[in-house]
Design an enzyme around this catalytic site. Sequence first.
Site, mmCIF file in Angstrom:
data_model
loop_
_atom_site.group_PDB
_atom_site.id
_atom_site.type_symbol
_atom_site.label_atom_id
_atom_site.label_comp_id
_atom_site.label_asym_id
_atom_site.label_seq_id
_atom_site.Cartn_x
_atom_site.Cartn_y
_atom_site.Cartn_z
ATOM 1 N N THR A 1 0.909 -1.129 -0.004
ATOM 2 C CA THR A 1 -0.022 0.106 0.049
ATOM 3 C C THR A 1 0.794 1.174 0.204
ATOM 4 O OG1 THR A 1 -1.530 -1.144 1.499
ATOM 5 C CG2 THR A 1 -1.661 1.371 1.665
ATOM 6 N N GLY B 1 -10.025 -3.701 2.803
ATOM 7 C CA GLY B 1 -9.172 -3.456 3.810
ATOM 8 C C GLY B 1 -8.997 -2.187 4.572
ATOM 9 N N ASP B 2 -7.950 -1.797 5.187
ATOM 10 C CA ASP B 2 -7.967 -0.613 6.036
ATOM 11 C C ASP B 2 -7.391 0.394 5.293
ATOM 12 O OD1 ASP B 2 -5.195 -1.697 5.519
ATOM 13 O OD2 ASP B 2 -4.484 -0.275 6.635
#
Length: 334
Positions: free
Chosen positions: A194, A224-225
């Site tokens: 990321t 995801g986050d």
Amino acid sequence: MKRRDFIKNASLTGVGLTVGSSLLSCNENSSEKTKTNTIMALNDLKAPIAICTWGFVSANAKAGEELSKGIKALDAAIAGVSVEEDNIKNTTVGKGGAPDREGNVTLDACVMDSNGDCGSVVCVENITNVAALAKRVMTETPHVMLAGSGAEEFAYSQGFESDNLLTDSSKKVWEEWLKSPEYKPLINIENHDTIGMLCIDKDGDIAGACTTSGLSYKMKGRVGDSPIIGSGLFIDNDIGGAVGTGMGEEIMKTVGSFLIVELMRNGMSPQQACKEAVQRITRKNSHFKDFQIAYIAINKSGDVGSYCIHKGFTYMKYQNGKNENIHSDHYVKS
Ligand code: GLY
């Protein structure tokens, strides 16, 4: 309706902006102290500064160049991360990102500005520059988050062009994976997954962006986050900012980036705060050796910190025209 009008109407009609209000009330008692600290910090600050996860040299240099020209922190961060979104050799961000297990490349991104505004897009197909799209959600809609086909349609309405995000080479690797398609999404321990970027501009304002294609061969619809404000990214312009990378599920369970900013608010350095946030995970999850988590953070004075579970995580720092790659301290020592 534009965001500003929506917020104005919401407060007039009594619609609760509960999260925002409670964040503000947290600050109330110490607002004078915070103001004094902010002025002191600005006096010491050697801005502009850009930091980003992993060894994304060109992306961080781009943000640094933009900041040096006087571009504000948010636009510099978006310009920086777009370098990796456009980079088809990067299989974890933007075009060229690894697909889900059904062969669809779906992207997640968010941005947060120094005034506390934020925008996010999740599970978006066919659009490369999703961090820029997240900014449009922030500035052109009354919302914070748009998902899937709604986000994609909004992108076209804003002039973004459709693109095939699955490159021939990503397709080939996915086809190999399909030969023994045990469901085991991959996360890199020693490689990037990321790009999260934090910038402080010449005015001392902090903003950030976070963008990813998420876990390789994830379940369709998995998010995801990275696009979750407070998990993948959080900024409080009085205090600092943080971004996370690695196994998104674990970052979300501990709201990692928000946690780091709150720990800094309570007196920790960026380094101490990143370490504590990683240790919240290692204390609670006995399987922590099976995945990587890494955080980077910056405070209002421009101090930077980073911590991760496994050796191998590095981050970039641009300051005073110097763009350096720095090795992070890590939890697993053997
Ligand atoms: N940190 C990226 C993800 O879990 O999707």
